[in-house]
Design an enzyme around this catalytic site. Sequence first.
Site, PDB file in Angstrom:
ATOM      1  N   SER A  46      28.417  37.518  34.144  1.00 35.81           N
ATOM      2  CA  SER A  46      28.959  36.628  35.175  1.00 35.81           C
ATOM      3  C   SER A  46      27.977  36.421  36.325  1.00 35.81           C
ATOM      4  CB  SER A  46      30.277  37.196  35.733  1.00 35.81           C
ATOM      5  OG  SER A  46      31.286  37.188  34.740  1.00 35.81           O
ATOM      6  N   CYS A 244      39.209  36.409  34.546  1.00 35.28           N
ATOM      7  CA  CYS A 244      38.205  35.871  35.464  1.00 35.28           C
ATOM      8  C   CYS A 244      37.933  34.394  35.161  1.00 35.28           C
ATOM      9  CB  CYS A 244      36.930  36.717  35.411  1.00 35.28           C
ATOM     10  SG  CYS A 244      35.891  36.537  36.882  1.00 35.28           S
ATOM     11  N   GLN A 248      40.512  30.907  35.041  1.00 34.67           N
ATOM     12  CA  GLN A 248      40.273  29.595  35.644  1.00 34.67           C
ATOM     13  C   GLN A 248      40.319  28.493  34.598  1.00 34.67           C
ATOM     14  OE1 GLN A 248      36.462  30.162  37.514  1.00 34.67           O
ATOM     15  NE2 GLN A 248      37.208  31.843  38.796  1.00 34.67           N
ATOM     16  N   HIS A 329      39.388  42.026  37.086  1.00 37.79           N
ATOM     17  CA  HIS A 329      38.957  42.641  35.831  1.00 37.79           C
ATOM     18  C   HIS A 329      39.788  43.881  35.537  1.00 37.79           C
ATOM     19  CE1 HIS A 329      35.311  40.377  34.651  1.00 37.79           C
ATOM     20  NE2 HIS A 329      35.302  40.059  35.934  1.00 37.79           N
ATOM     21  N   GLU A 331      39.690  45.802  33.105  1.00 36.95           N
ATOM     22  CA  GLU A 331      38.905  46.874  32.480  1.00 36.95           C
ATOM     23  C   GLU A 331      38.068  47.639  33.496  1.00 36.95           C
ATOM     24  OE1 GLU A 331      35.973  43.761  33.137  1.00 36.95           O
ATOM     25  OE2 GLU A 331      38.044  43.751  32.468  1.00 36.95           O
TER      26      GLU A 331
END
Length: 364
Positions: A46, A244, A248, A329, A331
């Site tokens: 990212s 994330c 969107q 996130h 995780e």
Amino acid sequence: MTKGYLVLETGEIFEGDWIGALKPVTGEVVFNTSMTGYQEMMTDPSYAGQILTFCYPLIGNYGLNDYDQESKKIAVSAVIVNDLCEEPSHYQSSRTFTEQLEDEGIPGLKNIDTRELVSVIRQHHTVRGKIVDDMEKVKELSWISETERNLIDLVSVKESVTFDNNGPHVVMMDFGYKKSILDALLNEGCKVTIVPYESSITDIHQLNPDGILLSNGPGDPMQMKAQFSKIKVITEQYPTLGICLGHQLIALAHGAKTKKMPFGHRGGNHPVKDIISGKVAITSQNHGYVVEEGSINKATFQIQFQNVNDGSLEGIKHHYLPIQTVQFHPEGHPGPSDTAYIFKQFIQQVEAAGGEEICGSAIL
């Protein structure tokens, strides 16, 4: 020691000492407030195309290891640190911060006043920068906007890859996935197939998935406009989780809008409230865009998560289809695992669907 300079498009210049590969670079300058996890951050896809500033003043003290990579290589364009430790101490450490940069050809600067730099970014909001070893080279570098290149093409897999397991089959559409998302699914017993984001609906259907996960990734989500119609159809046919960027994209595919944030959310201590339960969890985040809450069709989606600090939208849930999205996130890596239950909820939805299409629409 070679001197280096970070030159911002707003005019500020920061002088420091060069680390890593000796090459000039340009990109959006962003900052992360996490105290640990520099290895995970550097290798998080990212961050592709960005110059990452570490807010925590001491970086590199526990070295880097062979286990915490979020992708096969460093994703950031460059790094900015204050104090850099060249003699790490940790039983798993296999190389230093600087050695990793040099091995992968990534430049950076140390001994930078990162507190002042973060203050400037917060003041000017989105800021692009150039890192050079000679001020005469500043004019040689052009300003590159993230909208001028498809960063997702740089980080997405080119061919499908499958990780066998005994549980339900989850197909992950890869926009720049983190390895820890894959690990979370595998730890829950899922068979996982990672596919290029451009895979067709037919390609995905032929894999016979039980559920779909849209991954995180870099850049402006509107660059994926050509994928919106496909994403809408897929989410209406299979239990789906978006994380994330995936969050969107699902929102956009269902008619919502996104906008650029002043300086984004990047850190491991962002409080998020579950509107349904009223509980607040501390989350790990890394994003520069946000879904506009007012653009969500409330007849179709329920707002489930909201950022406690600024009230921004953090997740939605479909009223009757098994579609859920989160901006944070679950995780972690780096960051807390307060919201790891999101994966369990997703798998429960997948198992409840039993591999059947959830709205009987024809596969296109």
